[in-house]
Design a protein around this motif. Structure first.
Motif, PDB file in Angstrom:
ATOM      1  N   UNK A 162       0.783  -1.229   0.000  1.00  0.00           N
ATOM      2  CA  UNK A 162       0.000   0.000   0.000  1.00  0.00           C
ATOM      3  C   UNK A 162       0.809   1.269   0.000  1.00  0.00           C
ATOM      4  N   UNK A 163       2.118   1.147  -0.166  1.00  0.00           N
ATOM      5  CA  UNK A 163       2.965   2.314  -0.016  1.00  0.00           C
ATOM      6  C   UNK A 163       3.256   3.044  -1.307  1.00  0.00           C
ATOM      7  N   UNK A 164       3.750   4.248  -1.121  1.00  0.00           N
ATOM      8  CA  UNK A 164       4.240   5.039  -2.240  1.00  0.00           C
ATOM      9  C   UNK A 164       5.606   4.493  -2.636  1.00  0.00           C
ATOM     10  N   UNK A 165       6.150   4.955  -3.727  1.00  0.00           N
ATOM     11  CA  UNK A 165       7.397   4.420  -4.270  1.00  0.00           C
ATOM     12  C   UNK A 165       8.541   4.495  -3.258  1.00  0.00           C
ATOM     13  N   UNK A 166       8.624   5.558  -2.469  1.00  0.00           N
ATOM     14  CA  UNK A 166       9.678   5.664  -1.456  1.00  0.00           C
ATOM     15  C   UNK A 166       9.531   4.529  -0.451  1.00  0.00           C
ATOM     16  N   UNK A 167       8.310   4.289   0.016  1.00  0.00           N
ATOM     17  CA  UNK A 167       8.071   3.211   0.971  1.00  0.00           C
ATOM     18  C   UNK A 167       8.377   1.851   0.357  1.00  0.00           C
ATOM     19  N   UNK A 168       7.998   1.660  -0.897  1.00  0.00           N
ATOM     20  CA  UNK A 168       8.222   0.381  -1.579  1.00  0.00           C
ATOM     21  C   UNK A 168       9.718   0.095  -1.683  1.00  0.00           C
ATOM     22  N   UNK A 169      10.484   1.083  -2.103  1.00  0.00           N
ATOM     23  CA  UNK A 169      11.921   0.867  -2.256  1.00  0.00           C
ATOM     24  C   UNK A 169      12.617   0.648  -0.914  1.00  0.00           C
ATOM     25  N   UNK A 170      12.217   1.385   0.110  1.00  0.00           N
ATOM     26  CA  UNK A 170      12.793   1.173   1.439  1.00  0.00           C
ATOM     27  C   UNK A 170      12.407  -0.202   1.980  1.00  0.00           C
ATOM     28  N   UNK A 171      11.172  -0.611   1.750  1.00  0.00           N
ATOM     29  CA  UNK A 171      10.729  -1.934   2.188  1.00  0.00           C
ATOM     30  C   UNK A 171      11.511  -3.023   1.457  1.00  0.00           C
ATOM     31  N   UNK A 172      11.717  -2.847   0.158  1.00  0.00           N
ATOM     32  CA  UNK A 172      12.517  -3.814  -0.603  1.00  0.00           C
ATOM     33  C   UNK A 172      13.915  -3.947  -0.013  1.00  0.00           C
ATOM     34  N   UNK A 173      14.536  -2.824   0.279  1.00  0.00           N
ATOM     35  CA  UNK A 173      15.887  -2.840   0.847  1.00  0.00           C
ATOM     36  C   UNK A 173      15.901  -3.629   2.160  1.00  0.00           C
ATOM     37  N   UNK A 174      14.960  -3.337   3.014  1.00  0.00           N
ATOM     38  CA  UNK A 174      14.869  -4.059   4.282  1.00  0.00           C
ATOM     39  C   UNK A 174      14.601  -5.542   4.083  1.00  0.00           C
ATOM     40  N   UNK A 175      13.696  -5.864   3.179  1.00  0.00           N
ATOM     41  CA  UNK A 175      13.367  -7.270   2.913  1.00  0.00           C
ATOM     42  C   UNK A 175      14.583  -8.039   2.406  1.00  0.00           C
ATOM     43  N   UNK A 176      15.347  -7.445   1.513  1.00  0.00           N
ATOM     44  CA  UNK A 176      16.513  -8.135   0.973  1.00  0.00           C
ATOM     45  C   UNK A 176      17.541  -8.418   2.077  1.00  0.00           C
ATOM     46  N   UNK A 177      17.728  -7.469   2.986  1.00  0.00           N
ATOM     47  CA  UNK A 177      18.654  -7.681   4.101  1.00  0.00           C
ATOM     48  C   UNK A 177      18.130  -8.766   5.039  1.00  0.00           C
ATOM     49  N   UNK A 178      16.847  -8.727   5.317  1.00  0.00           N
ATOM     50  CA  UNK A 178      16.274  -9.746   6.197  1.00  0.00           C
ATOM     51  C   UNK A 178      16.354 -11.138   5.561  1.00  0.00           C
ATOM     52  N   UNK A 179      16.138 -11.213   4.258  1.00  0.00           N
ATOM     53  CA  UNK A 179      16.265 -12.493   3.562  1.00  0.00           C
ATOM     54  C   UNK A 179      17.691 -13.036   3.687  1.00  0.00           C
ATOM     55  N   UNK A 180      18.670 -12.166   3.541  1.00  0.00           N
ATOM     56  CA  UNK A 180      20.065 -12.598   3.687  1.00  0.00           C
ATOM     57  C   UNK A 180      20.325 -13.078   5.109  1.00  0.00           C
ATOM     58  N   UNK A 181      19.806 -12.373   6.093  1.00  0.00           N
ATOM     59  CA  UNK A 181      19.954 -12.812   7.483  1.00  0.00           C
ATOM     60  C   UNK A 181      19.306 -14.179   7.690  1.00  0.00           C
ATOM     61  N   UNK A 182      18.132 -14.379   7.115  1.00  0.00           N
ATOM     62  CA  UNK A 182      17.457 -15.675   7.268  1.00  0.00           C
ATOM     63  C   UNK A 182      18.283 -16.800   6.647  1.00  0.00           C
TER      64      UNK A 182
END
Length: 174
Positions: free
Chosen positions: A135-155
């Motif tokens: 539901x986010x704007x492009x800034x939120x989407x890109x920041x969420x992607x960045x966080x998700x990619x880091x969390x995936x690597x941690x997992x």
């Protein structure tokens, strides 16, 4: 993130008051961590002291007097150098996750339980970020992607480490 350099970047676009800089910083970069006013003004004071910005004369208004800040050539040069430099691609090799696992093993504690707890926390945060992406704007989407990619690597690291705990325990207990 470098707050002084970020503020220089915002000032390169246009001269601004401290209040406006804080508002813009929070809207673009402060997701969940707004910049305190005190930090904004102390950072602006240091930038002015170092000749990277100039604080204009106090302007009367409906509230407290405000100053408009303008970037100097020195500030613009420093910002340009920072903007064109690559961020070091090598992550820190000793993270808090690693430290906790090693200490748990050294002390004879259950590192599996810690890793399970951490996995659940990561999965919970990933669900939050996934909702933000939907539901986010492009800034939120890109920041969420960045966080998700880091969390995936941690997992992935958590899974790999879980499978090697016996080897690591033998090494750190020796």
């Amino acid at each position: 993130m470098s707050i002084p350099l970020t503020l220089l970047g915002l000032l390169e676009r246009e001269a601004s008051h401290g209040y406006d800089l804080k508002r813009e910083y929070d809207a673009l970069f402060g997701r969940g961590r707004p910049l305190p006013y005190g930090q904004v003004y102390s950072t602006l004071a240091r930038l002015a002291r170092d000749g990277k910005i100039i604080a204009g004369e106090a302007e009367p208004g409906s509230g407290p007097e405000r100053r408009r800040y303008v970037i100097t050539e020195t500030g613009a040069t420093e910002f340009e150098q920072w903007l064109t430099e690559a961020v070091p691609p090598e992550p820190h090799l000793q993270t808090t996750l690693f430290t906790k696992v090693v200490l748990a093993l050294m002390l004879g504690r259950d590192a599996h339980a810690y890793l399970d707890t951490q996995r659940l926390a990561h999965l919970r945060r990933m669900r939050e970020l996934t909702d933000l992406r939907r539901g986010g704007e492009i800034v939120d989407v890109l920041l969420a992607d960045h966080g998700l990619f880091h969390l995936e690597a941690d997992l992935r690291w958590i899974e790999a480490t879980s499978g090697r705990l016996d080897q690591l325990a033998a090494k750190v207990r020796a």
